[in-house]
Design a protein around this motif. Structure first.
Motif, PDB file in Angstrom:
ATOM      1  N   LEU A  85       0.852  -1.180   0.000  1.00  0.00           N
ATOM      2  CA  LEU A  85       0.000   0.000   0.000  1.00  0.00           C
ATOM      3  C   LEU A  85       0.895   1.240   0.000  1.00  0.00           C
ATOM      4  O   LEU A  85       1.956   1.243   0.628  1.00  0.00           O
ATOM      5  CB  LEU A  85      -0.776  -0.045   1.325  1.00  0.00           C
ATOM      6  N   ARG A  88      -0.220   6.398   3.688  1.00  0.00           N
ATOM      7  CA  ARG A  88      -1.142   7.542   3.660  1.00  0.00           C
ATOM      8  C   ARG A  88      -0.779   8.524   4.768  1.00  0.00           C
ATOM      9  O   ARG A  88      -0.382   8.095   5.866  1.00  0.00           O
ATOM     10  CB  ARG A  88      -2.581   7.086   3.937  1.00  0.00           C
ATOM     11  N   GLU A  90      -2.715  10.008   6.748  1.00  0.00           N
ATOM     12  CA  GLU A  90      -3.510   9.803   7.975  1.00  0.00           C
ATOM     13  C   GLU A  90      -2.874   8.765   8.900  1.00  0.00           C
ATOM     14  O   GLU A  90      -3.129   8.752  10.101  1.00  0.00           O
ATOM     15  CB  GLU A  90      -4.975   9.442   7.678  1.00  0.00           C
ATOM     16  N   ASN A 179      -1.958  -0.885  10.939  1.00  0.00           N
ATOM     17  CA  ASN A 179      -2.850  -0.294   9.941  1.00  0.00           C
ATOM     18  C   ASN A 179      -3.231  -1.441   9.015  1.00  0.00           C
ATOM     19  O   ASN A 179      -2.648  -1.626   7.955  1.00  0.00           O
ATOM     20  CB  ASN A 179      -2.127   0.816   9.161  1.00  0.00           C
ATOM     21  N   PRO A 180      -4.205  -2.256   9.451  1.00  0.00           N
ATOM     22  CA  PRO A 180      -4.541  -3.461   8.671  1.00  0.00           C
ATOM     23  C   PRO A 180      -5.492  -3.104   7.528  1.00  0.00           C
ATOM     24  O   PRO A 180      -5.978  -1.972   7.459  1.00  0.00           O
ATOM     25  CB  PRO A 180      -5.265  -4.315   9.713  1.00  0.00           C
ATOM     26  N   PRO A 181      -5.760  -4.044   6.627  1.00  0.00           N
ATOM     27  CA  PRO A 181      -6.817  -3.800   5.630  1.00  0.00           C
ATOM     28  C   PRO A 181      -8.152  -3.694   6.358  1.00  0.00           C
ATOM     29  O   PRO A 181      -8.461  -4.531   7.203  1.00  0.00           O
ATOM     30  CB  PRO A 181      -6.763  -5.043   4.741  1.00  0.00           C
ATOM     31  N   TYR A 182      -8.909  -2.641   6.054  1.00  0.00           N
ATOM     32  CA  TYR A 182     -10.180  -2.472   6.779  1.00  0.00           C
ATOM     33  C   TYR A 182     -11.343  -2.014   5.895  1.00  0.00           C
ATOM     34  O   TYR A 182     -12.413  -1.690   6.385  1.00  0.00           O
ATOM     35  CB  TYR A 182     -10.000  -1.516   7.965  1.00  0.00           C
ATOM     36  N   ILE A 183     -11.136  -1.969   4.595  1.00  0.00           N
ATOM     37  CA  ILE A 183     -12.232  -1.562   3.702  1.00  0.00           C
ATOM     38  C   ILE A 183     -13.113  -2.795   3.447  1.00  0.00           C
ATOM     39  O   ILE A 183     -12.591  -3.898   3.237  1.00  0.00           O
ATOM     40  CB  ILE A 183     -11.668  -0.987   2.387  1.00  0.00           C
ATOM     41  N   LEU A 193      -8.887   2.257  -6.154  1.00  0.00           N
ATOM     42  CA  LEU A 193      -7.615   1.866  -5.534  1.00  0.00           C
ATOM     43  C   LEU A 193      -7.056   0.611  -6.198  1.00  0.00           C
ATOM     44  O   LEU A 193      -6.236  -0.104  -5.625  1.00  0.00           O
ATOM     45  CB  LEU A 193      -7.826   1.624  -4.032  1.00  0.00           C
ATOM     46  N   ALA A 200      -4.077  -5.667   0.936  1.00  0.00           N
ATOM     47  CA  ALA A 200      -3.631  -4.659   1.899  1.00  0.00           C
ATOM     48  C   ALA A 200      -4.738  -3.644   2.185  1.00  0.00           C
ATOM     49  O   ALA A 200      -4.660  -2.882   3.150  1.00  0.00           O
ATOM     50  CB  ALA A 200      -2.393  -3.938   1.378  1.00  0.00           C
ATOM     51  N   LEU A 201      -5.764  -3.639   1.345  1.00  0.00           N
ATOM     52  CA  LEU A 201      -6.851  -2.669   1.489  1.00  0.00           C
ATOM     53  C   LEU A 201      -8.081  -3.259   2.146  1.00  0.00           C
ATOM     54  O   LEU A 201      -8.747  -2.618   2.946  1.00  0.00           O
ATOM     55  CB  LEU A 201      -7.261  -2.141   0.105  1.00  0.00           C
ATOM     56  N   GLU A 231      -5.423   1.589  13.261  1.00  0.00           N
ATOM     57  CA  GLU A 231      -6.079   2.455  12.276  1.00  0.00           C
ATOM     58  C   GLU A 231      -7.298   1.702  11.750  1.00  0.00           C
ATOM     59  O   GLU A 231      -7.291   0.465  11.658  1.00  0.00           O
ATOM     60  CB  GLU A 231      -5.122   2.783  11.120  1.00  0.00           C
TER      61      GLU A 231
END
Ligand code: GLN
Length: 273
Positions: A85, A88, A90, A179-183, A193, A200-201, A231
């Protein structure tokens, strides 16, 4: 082709002015300010050809960081490839929060789960060279890239290949970050994306699968009083609070990112008494 013409032609195919300047600045090894002062300067044939291919890739939606092969995270230049990824802005929140917790005195090693390019682990180690930092990732190509990024900055990190906590069984940490994949798997934003690694997303499903696994595994891997900072998506704070509560974590709190969106939730594992 002159610099001014090159920038105009990039904009004509839909690459915005800032991105066109950043591509050209990277190609020439100059600053954007230098470009603006030299728009009559000629590009040689090789430079013009490279720039054209970069502009075409950017126009097709490829992240700028992949086109030039690097990006910056908290002031650290990091190599990035489509194996990871793109870090970002954030995610800097996760690092800021970690550094606050480390300020008094670290009570054990820090671990970054699913490190990708290594951005979070490297930013922590760079700011706190005195703290031991470990980073895991299930992807061998991602870990190889993270290692190269560490070498570039002379930062000593312990790497562990495997899913989340799996390669770290039996160890306890003083602070854990991820910051794991969370979408969610059906989120329409994923289409935009598509150049980044899907795994990773999104963990697929409702987007909470990886967060659930990380929180569920945490009690066996944290020292008393250790924090776990995660995250997550802007609409997942309440769900992450529930996950923490179900495992017996205390003091859960959520912080907002630069856009004002709830972006990180952390909680403390059985505060030391
Ligand atoms: N914040 C990223 C995005 O929405 C997602 C990163 C992630 O899934 N960890 O583009």
């Amino acid at each position: 082709m002159r610099i001014g013409q090159a920038l105009a032609s990039a904009r004509a195919i839909g690459v915005d002015r800032l991105d066109a300047q950043l591509l050209l600045a990277h190609l020439l090894g100059r600053t954007r300010a230098w470009l603006l002062a030299h728009d009559e300067q000629q590009l040689d044939a090789a430079q013009a050809t490279t720039l054209q291919s970069w502009i075409a890739r950017r126009a097709a939606g490829e992240p700028l960081a992949y086109v030039v092969g690097e990006t910056e995270f908290r002031g650290l230049a990091l190599q990035v490839t489509p194996a990871v990824l793109v870090p970002r802005p954030e995610t800097e929140l996760l690092v800021e929060w970690a550094l606050e917790l480390l300020a008094p005195a670290p009570a054990g090693a820090v671990v970054d789960l699913g490190t990708g390019s290594g951005a979070v682990a490297l930013a922590v180690k760079h700011a706190r060279p005195d703290v031991a930092v470990c980073a895991s990732d299930a992807s061998a190509p991602a870990l190889a890239l993270a290692q190269a990024n560490a070498a570039r900055h002379g930062l000593d990190i312990e790497w562990a290949e495997g899913d989340w906590w799996a390669p770290l069984a039996g160890r306890r940490f003083g602070l854990a970050l991820s910051n794991p994949p969370y979408i969610a798997g059906d989120d329409p934003h994923l289409a935009a994306l598509a150049h980044e690694p899907r795994a990773a997303l999104t963990p697929e499903g409702d987007g909470l699968v990886a967060l659930r696994r990380i929180v569920a595994g945490a009690p066996a891997q944290l020292l008393p009083g250790a924090w776990l900072l995660l995250e997550h998506g802007h609409d997942q704070a309440a769900a992450v609070h529930s996950l923490f509560a179900a495992q017996g974590f205390a003091a859960a709190q959520t912080r907002a990112d630069l856009a004002g969106l709830p972006r990180c939730t952390g909680a403390c594992w059985r505060a030391a008494t």
